[in-house]
Design an enzyme around this catalytic site. Structure first.
Site, PDB file in Angstrom:
ATOM      1  N   ARG B 266      -1.672  42.075  14.827  1.00 39.91           N
ATOM      2  CA  ARG B 266      -1.464  42.723  13.557  1.00 39.91           C
ATOM      3  C   ARG B 266      -2.666  42.519  12.692  1.00 39.91           C
ATOM      4  NH1 ARG B 266      -2.023  40.925   7.658  1.00 39.91           N
ATOM      5  NH2 ARG B 266      -0.251  41.828   6.833  1.00 39.91           N
ATOM      6  N   ASP B 268      -5.016  42.878   9.581  1.00 36.61           N
ATOM      7  CA  ASP B 268      -4.936  42.673   8.142  1.00 36.61           C
ATOM      8  C   ASP B 268      -5.516  43.865   7.184  1.00 36.61           C
ATOM      9  OD1 ASP B 268      -4.098  41.047   5.805  1.00 36.61           O
ATOM     10  OD2 ASP B 268      -6.219  40.969   5.662  1.00 36.61           O
ATOM     11  N   GLU B 305      -1.850  46.372   9.048  1.00 35.64           N
ATOM     12  CA  GLU B 305      -1.301  46.442   7.739  1.00 35.64           C
ATOM     13  C   GLU B 305      -2.214  47.517   7.127  1.00 35.64           C
ATOM     14  OE1 GLU B 305      -0.967  43.514   3.797  1.00 35.64           O
ATOM     15  OE2 GLU B 305      -2.660  43.464   5.012  1.00 35.64           O
ATOM     16  N   PHE B 332       8.680  50.359   1.831  1.00 37.97           N
ATOM     17  CA  PHE B 332      10.214  49.952   1.947  1.00 37.97           C
ATOM     18  C   PHE B 332      10.480  48.550   1.140  1.00 37.97           C
ATOM     19  CE2 PHE B 332      13.593  47.820   4.349  1.00 37.97           C
ATOM     20  CZ  PHE B 332      14.424  48.905   4.647  1.00 37.97           C
ATOM     21  N   HIS B 334       9.028  47.151  -1.326  1.00 34.94           N
ATOM     22  CA  HIS B 334       9.095  47.494  -2.860  1.00 34.94           C
ATOM     23  C   HIS B 334      10.232  48.253  -3.324  1.00 34.94           C
ATOM     24  CE1 HIS B 334       5.199  46.048  -2.335  1.00 34.94           C
ATOM     25  NE2 HIS B 334       4.386  47.081  -2.334  1.00 34.94           N
ATOM     26  N   HIS B 398       4.939  36.826   3.687  1.00 37.75           N
ATOM     27  CA  HIS B 398       4.033  35.801   2.982  1.00 37.75           C
ATOM     28  C   HIS B 398       3.370  36.423   1.795  1.00 37.75           C
ATOM     29  CE1 HIS B 398       0.977  38.148   5.180  1.00 37.75           C
ATOM     30  NE2 HIS B 398       0.256  37.653   4.411  1.00 37.75           N
ATOM     31  N   ASN B 403       2.545  35.936  -3.421  1.00 41.96           N
ATOM     32  CA  ASN B 403       1.850  36.449  -4.616  1.00 41.96           C
ATOM     33  C   ASN B 403       2.314  36.089  -6.035  1.00 41.96           C
ATOM     34  OD1 ASN B 403      -0.196  37.436  -3.021  1.00 41.96           O
ATOM     35  ND2 ASN B 403       0.579  39.557  -3.026  1.00 41.96           N
TER      36      ASN B 403
END
Lengths: 544, 544
Positions: B266, B268, B305, B332, B334, B398, B403
């Site tokens: 994955r 980033d 991402e 999706f 959000h 995460h 955040n």
């Protein structure tokens, strides 16, 4: 249609007139809290209404063609129209409303020629003739037809500061330089070219805005600090508010084709257009030009100057490309120049004479995934699937002449036989040949770097910068003052030369070469696959 | 093979051992005038020889696995190895030579599962268990198998400063965090996962290097000021000297697959990888992973991402794509969060509850060429040709937990019924579902932002930055101190909870949902074409 979409059938930005004479006024000014149009001579102020996406607009009977106006932002700040079509008093003066539809075209029978048949002649309007105007250029069209070229390429004409400039300092992309004759004179020239069977390419600059008279930042977010370019912050093609900027340049491209009957655009240094959007601005322009062509039945080409050796720009959409019709390849030029004795300094250091030239004949790109010592990285990608008509080649052009301290053309640097060899090298290539004005008769005047900024600080900075750039060459003389009128005058073509020796012979040679290229299918059919190239480094020979 | 090319069969950068135990040492250090390797404990200095393209290398019998060493540049500057595999004393200490081949694998029968069957569980090694190690994670694998997930996704493990970090401050991309157990413990964990039928995704960061212990700039041109990213100058993927950087990251991707048996990466925030090369670095990585897969017969996936809604990243090569297997879609998330009552502030302001969620079910991207008020531009492109398995969705992860000022998980923000609805929304989607560790039993601890920089100035700057970021929220309490050990401890999962109510019921609910998804073809066949979506804004309902 919302404000961000483009109307292919007519210009929407700036002041435009419908068939009844009503003016439609549209301005993209997301930074403004109020906008009005001021016609000082009539003492009239016309308020614009706020629309979506930062646009302002109004329909009015009060503005007529010929009216001089400025936009007033926030009830005090006056600027010319970013989409101005005419600046009778230069970049700092008022804009003048123009009805582009009022020109009477006579080129209804004109059909753009096949791209494969383009034989390009690059002209700088200001120095091509003594007068330095479009009207004066018309008097030379018969000469160009006689020479055998099929397309003229006009260096940028967007309004710049002063009267002397290569054109890459333009600040009002829709406005045709007043000292060249303005919009109508350009329309007249294109009409005349078409009557004579010549296509017209216009050089346009979508990668930066010139240093003097650039007011765009007062209106909207035309620039972004996400990317750096040689000219500072990049034009904003993918950051917040980019849609207003993207539309500005899309409309610009469409205007030249639709309202000036331009046959092809040569887009300057598109590698400096930084755009990570899902649809690159060049692809978006191509999509809209395709739409325009469907509507009008006319054919237009998009040619790019590109320093990337990257076929993504010239590949079709279904291969993930941007769909550009063709690109310049400077590497052919560099290889040819080194083959002709140019010392391997600066950007020439990567090129290995006839070996590089042979590579370019065969593969277009000299660097196609190989390590470039000058760039200090692997560079380029193979272009084997791309047609010969997708590459423009030359033995000199405004840049490589003018980038020299003294601006010497090849005729001042190499022998007559070498000049002939270089002409031949270009004209037998399986690519589109481009000549730089005057090379066909070995013009002896240089083409130097000249500007005429009216801002004294900027003028001094350019002067100093140019001196510094060439400080290492002080033994070869002093860099000419770019601000001096004589630097410009000294760069003009001398039209008495083609009639006298040795220039006349050279002109005859070019004519013959061009005629041969047009006669033999092996030369005019740009069949890259069937070109085989051999070379001998020790003998400095190359065989096609 | 020249030094810039990648060897898919073995790591070449750093210190590597062949089967006879000879060490091959390779360093890319174009800025150095001399390079040697120093083993302080043995008082041995081994000089490296200069090779092409800025590389230095030597073959030697004098370095053995377990030796601690530094590189010495220009006869005085000592740094750990940029390609270090082990930092027993952290980012500022010496590197330790490791023979990655010495691990005895038992997963010879393992075959990666179909991407379509990935049911992902995101874990942060440091807070997943009380011990915060790979070894401790192994004790939870049966629990995960029982839950029904098929792949764990491990947040970044590259060596960072201190012992507490989300992982995005890693500075040595080849080195596995010592406090997690290092390289061998990760190999052991992956082996164990494969024995239990679990695939392993590793989160890797190729878009920036963390702030403390970043010595790369001393060796070579790892960064460029051509582009700006949220973390400062971009990593140099297309400027001069980029080839050494490109190879560094290509080798890194290959290492995880080949030497750690990782099933998928994955990557980033790949939108912050700025690369205008003809072959984008992601495509180049994909090409080499394809090559590796041909050689080993194993299957590996590349997931990114991506904050761009741009199918170029996930399209195949022949459509001009970079060939990534899948991407995250935050939109999706959000849309789902706003549907579940999240106030429309910041990046949530663009989303319109169930209308946006329905759009995401149908079209993956909510913005697919439409105007985003938050971004202030037209955003995205249609993804209708892309398969459901190309999109990863989640109701929390995460980032969106951490955040928040207080790092609250959904369980602290919405009702139990809403938690169930959100779980259902993800698990019936025609995309790849991802759970964030602990959400399956409604973990009540937060997941907060924590670091453990050892540089006091940096620590203070991060502390202040975090406070400032949330200054507008002072009424809701104070932002936890990211440097405090308790902020980290407080973010750990509480493993007594799954056994007690109401957490046990929630866990049962997730298990049932996952079992249903696995049972019915309508759910596990990610057939986007046959999903039809209806919604009622007034009733806040959505029907698939």
């Amino acid at each position: 249609m919302n404000m961000i979409e483009t109307n292919t059938t007519a210009r929407t930005l700036g002041v435009n007139f419908n068939n009844e004479g009503t003016a439609s006024i549209v301005l993209w000014a997301p930074k403004a809290s109020s906008v009005s149009l001021l016609i000082a001579a009539k003492q009239r102020t016309i308020a614009l209404e706020k629309k979506e996406y930062g646009y302002w607009s109004v329909e009015t009977e009060e503005v007529k063609p010929g009216d001089e106006y400025v936009f007033v932002l926030d009830e005090g700040k006056e600027f010319p129209d970013p989409a101005s079509l005419s600046q009778p008093d230069g970049v700092h003066g008022s804009s003048r409303a123009v009805d582009l539809k009022s020109f009477t075209w006579t080129d209804g029978d004109w059909q753009n020629i096949d791209l494969e048949s383009y034989l390009i002649y690059e002209v700088h309007t200001g120095t091509f003739t003594g007068e330095g105007t479009f009207a004066a250029m018309e008097s030379k069209l018969d000469y160009l037809v006689d020479l055998g070229i099929t397309a003229i390429e006009i260096m940028p004409v967007a309004q710049f500061s002063g009267n002397r400039n290569w054109g890459y300092d333009g600040v009002l992309p829709f406005c045709v330089q007043n000292s060249y004759g303005g919009a109508e004179a350009l329309q007249h020239l294109v009409d005349k070219c078409h009557q004579k069977g010549l296509a017209v390419i216009l050089d346009v600059v979508f990668n930066h805005i010139g240093p003097e008279g650039n007011n765009l930042d007062n209106f909207g977010y035309y620039f972004t600090d996400k990317y750096h370019t040689p000219w500072g912050n990049a034009i904003n093609f993918d950051d917040a508010w980019c849609d207003g900027v993207r539309k500005f340049f899309r409309e610009n491209a469409l205007m030249w084709f639709r309202d000036f009957h331009i046959d092809a655009l040569r887009m300057d240094a598109v590698h400096a257009i930084k755009d990570f959007s899902p649809v690159h601005i060049l692809k978006e322009i191509k999509q809209e030009v395709d739409q325009l062509m469907r509507e009008t039945g006319r054919v237009h080409y998009l040619i790019v100057e590109l320093d990337l050796n990257d076929i993504r720009f010239i590949n079709p959409f279904d291969q993930g490309g941007y769909g550009m019709d063709a690109q310049w390849i400077d590497e052919f030029h560099h290889a040819l120049r080194v083959s002709s004795g140019q010392s391997k300094t600066g950007y020439y250091s990567d090129f290995d004479g006839v070996a590089s030239l042979a590579k370019s004949y065969e593969d277009a790109y000299v660097y196609d995934g190989t390590f470039s010592g000058h760039r200090k990285k692997m560079f380029g990608i193979k272009s084997s699937g791309n047609a010969g008509r997708q590459f423009v080649v030359f033995s000199q052009n405004h840049d490589h002449v003018g980038n020299r301290m003294l601006g010497e053309r090849s005729s001042q640097l190499v022998s007559v036989s070498m000049l002939k060899l270089m002409a031949g090298a270009v004209l037998v290539s399986p690519y589109l040949p481009l000549l730089f004005m005057g090379e066909e008769y070995a013009e002896s005047n240089p083409f130097q770097y000249f500007v005429s900024h009216t801002d004294p600080e900027l003028a001094e900075a350019v002067r100093k910068g140019r001196k510094k750039e060439f400080s290492a060459f002080h033994l070869e003389g002093e860099a000419p003052d770019p601000m001096a009128g004589e630097t410009f005058d000294h760069s003009k073509l001398q039209w008495d030369l083609p009639g006298i020796e040795p220039h006349r012979t050279m002109l005859g040679f070019y004519k013959t070469l061009i005629a041969i290229r047009k006669k033999y299918p092996a030369l005019y059919q740009l069949d890259r696959e069937n070109v085989s190239v051999g070379y001998d480094q020790s003998k400095q020979t190359i065989l096609l």
